[in-house]
Each structure stands twice: as C-alpha cells, then as structure tokens.
Design a protein around this motif. Structure first.
Motif, mmCIF file in Angstrom:
data_model
loop_
_atom_site.group_PDB
_atom_site.id
_atom_site.type_symbol
_atom_site.label_atom_id
_atom_site.label_comp_id
_atom_site.label_asym_id
_atom_site.label_seq_id
_atom_site.Cartn_x
_atom_site.Cartn_y
_atom_site.Cartn_z
ATOM 1 N N THR A 146 5.701 -2.473 -0.483
ATOM 2 C CA THR A 146 6.006 -1.964 0.521
ATOM 3 C C THR A 146 6.070 -0.507 0.996
ATOM 4 O O THR A 146 7.196 -0.321 1.825
ATOM 5 C CB THR A 146 8.159 -2.475 0.588
ATOM 6 N N ALA A 147 5.547 -0.047 0.230
ATOM 7 C CA ALA A 147 5.872 2.035 0.642
ATOM 8 C C ALA A 147 4.611 2.171 -0.062
ATOM 9 O O ALA A 147 3.814 1.481 -0.650
ATOM 10 C CB ALA A 147 7.415 2.352 0.134
ATOM 11 N N PRO A 148 4.158 3.326 0.702
ATOM 12 C CA PRO A 148 2.346 3.410 0.820
ATOM 13 C C PRO A 148 2.732 3.905 -0.893
ATOM 14 O O PRO A 148 3.968 4.502 -1.395
ATOM 15 C CB PRO A 148 3.072 4.851 1.666
ATOM 16 N N GLY A 149 1.235 3.883 -1.908
ATOM 17 C CA GLY A 149 1.653 3.943 -3.561
ATOM 18 C C GLY A 149 2.156 3.697 -3.762
ATOM 19 O O GLY A 149 1.981 3.667 -5.341
ATOM 20 N N GLN A 150 2.981 1.832 -3.797
ATOM 21 C CA GLN A 150 3.121 1.287 -4.405
ATOM 22 C C GLN A 150 2.171 0.219 -5.919
ATOM 23 O O GLN A 150 1.182 0.568 -4.766
ATOM 24 C CB GLN A 150 4.639 -0.027 -3.880
ATOM 25 N N THR A 151 1.779 -0.010 -6.820
ATOM 26 C CA THR A 151 1.104 -1.027 -7.649
ATOM 27 C C THR A 151 1.420 -1.897 -7.656
ATOM 28 O O THR A 151 0.675 -2.148 -8.691
ATOM 29 C CB THR A 151 0.242 0.385 -8.428
ATOM 30 N N ASN A 152 2.122 -2.985 -7.170
ATOM 31 C CA ASN A 152 2.738 -3.811 -7.373
ATOM 32 C C ASN A 152 1.814 -4.786 -7.826
ATOM 33 O O ASN A 152 2.327 -6.413 -8.982
ATOM 34 C CB ASN A 152 4.029 -4.583 -6.540
ATOM 35 N N GLY A 153 0.570 -5.207 -7.215
ATOM 36 C CA GLY A 153 -0.182 -6.250 -7.608
ATOM 37 C C GLY A 153 -1.198 -6.270 -8.554
ATOM 38 O O GLY A 153 -2.272 -7.015 -8.712
ATOM 39 N N GLU A 154 -0.705 -4.816 -9.100
ATOM 40 C CA GLU A 154 -1.783 -4.312 -10.409
ATOM 41 C C GLU A 154 -2.032 -5.325 -11.359
ATOM 42 O O GLU A 154 -0.941 -5.572 -11.563
ATOM 43 C CB GLU A 154 -1.284 -3.435 -11.065
ATOM 44 N N GLY A 155 -2.639 -6.307 -11.701
ATOM 45 C CA GLY A 155 -2.933 -7.570 -12.898
ATOM 46 C C GLY A 155 -2.121 -8.989 -12.392
ATOM 47 O O GLY A 155 -2.052 -9.797 -13.323
#
Length: 177
Positions: A146-155
């Motif tokens: 929901t914001a630039p730089g997030q990596t919630n999708g990793e893995g």
C-alpha cells in the motif's frame, strides 16, 4: 438436467481453484503475514500501465527496502516475479492478475537509474497487452503493498519474489525470510 448443472458448477469451481492456486492463495495473504493489527490493507492501485493496452513505455526505478535494492514502478512500488513464468510467457492471468497486476508497457530505466539487468517485453496470453520483463522475469505489483518500498509479496506461497537489482542473496530477517 440437475446432474448436468451440478457437473458444470463443479468444473467451473475446479478451474477457478486451479487459477488461484497457481498465483498464491485467493486473498493474496503472505505466508509470514504480520500480526492482525499490522496487516496491510488490500490496495485498489494497479501496476504501472500505459495507454493502448501497454504499448507505450514504462519507467522503472529502484527502491531501497528491508530486502535490499529492488526494481520499482514509476510510483516507487516494489515489483515482483513469479516462479511459474518464463521469459516469454506470463502464467498469472485472470484472478491472479487482480492480486498481482502486471506491469504493462515497454520498460525503460528512469533518468539517473542504473538497471544492470536486460529489459524486454512479452505479449500477455489473456489480453494481448505488452508486459514489462526484467532479466527474464515478467514484472508484477502486489495489491497488498500500500506504499512505496513495501515488500509484503516476498515469499507468497514460495512462488513470488521481489525483483532485486543485483543477484546478491537476500539478507535474513526476523521472520526467517
């Protein structure tokens, strides 16, 4: 007649489950999701698109994240690759592309951005749009970033990964990634 309707419904449900299982789970949750109070909300934002079904250019950049320097879309959102894809074909279509919107257009490095990987495109099988490819990986955004730089999708399901600018190993984090 009733048996035919039930059979058709069963086939439709089975096909939908196959599509969703290829993309991760149906709601896009990550395997190591943060605690309930800290979980990101689903985003309605789409990956970078261009006019005319993705036939124009899309400016790629980089973003510093907890996982290192990753490739980002023009708005600074982390881009991902899917293990089921090939450099010539996207396997994420239909409902999968709702959770993982493809980055559409011909990729170009933004000004003052050094992207050492090869840039290219492929034609998506579901809609004929041109999808950006970086270093042999079709590019996607994750709807729960929901914001630039997030990596919630990793893995997610062990099949989705951030697109790193360089191939150095991903440093371990507290969650074990």
């Amino acid at each position: 007649m009733k048996k035919r309707m039930l059979l058709a419904q069963g086939i439709g449900i089975g096909a939908a489950l196959m599509v969703l299982s290829a993309c991760g789970n149906d709601n896009g949750d990550t395997q190591d999701a943060p605690p309930a109070g800290a979980a990101p909300q689903a985003s309605t934002a789409q990956a970078s698109t261009t006019p005319a079904g993705g036939s124009g250019a899309v400016q790629l950049g980089t973003q510093e994240t907890a996982l290192g320097t990753v490739v980002a879309d023009p708005a600074g959102y982390t881009l991902y690759w899917f293990t089921e894809d090939t450099p010539e074909a996207s396997a994420c279509v239909g409902q999968c592309a709702t959770v993982w919107p493809p980055t559409l257009g011909a990729p170009e490095a933004g000004s003052d951005v050094d992207l050492p990987g090869a840039l290219g495109t492929l034609i998506r099988p579901d809609d004929g749009a041109r999808q950006a490819v970086y270093d042999g990986h079709p590019l996607y955004r994750f709807a729960k970033d929901t914001a630039p730089g997030q990596t919630n999708g990793e893995g997610v399901k062990g099949q989705w990964h951030v697109v790193r600018v360089s191939p150095e190993p991903i440093p371990p984090t507290a969650s074990g990634h």
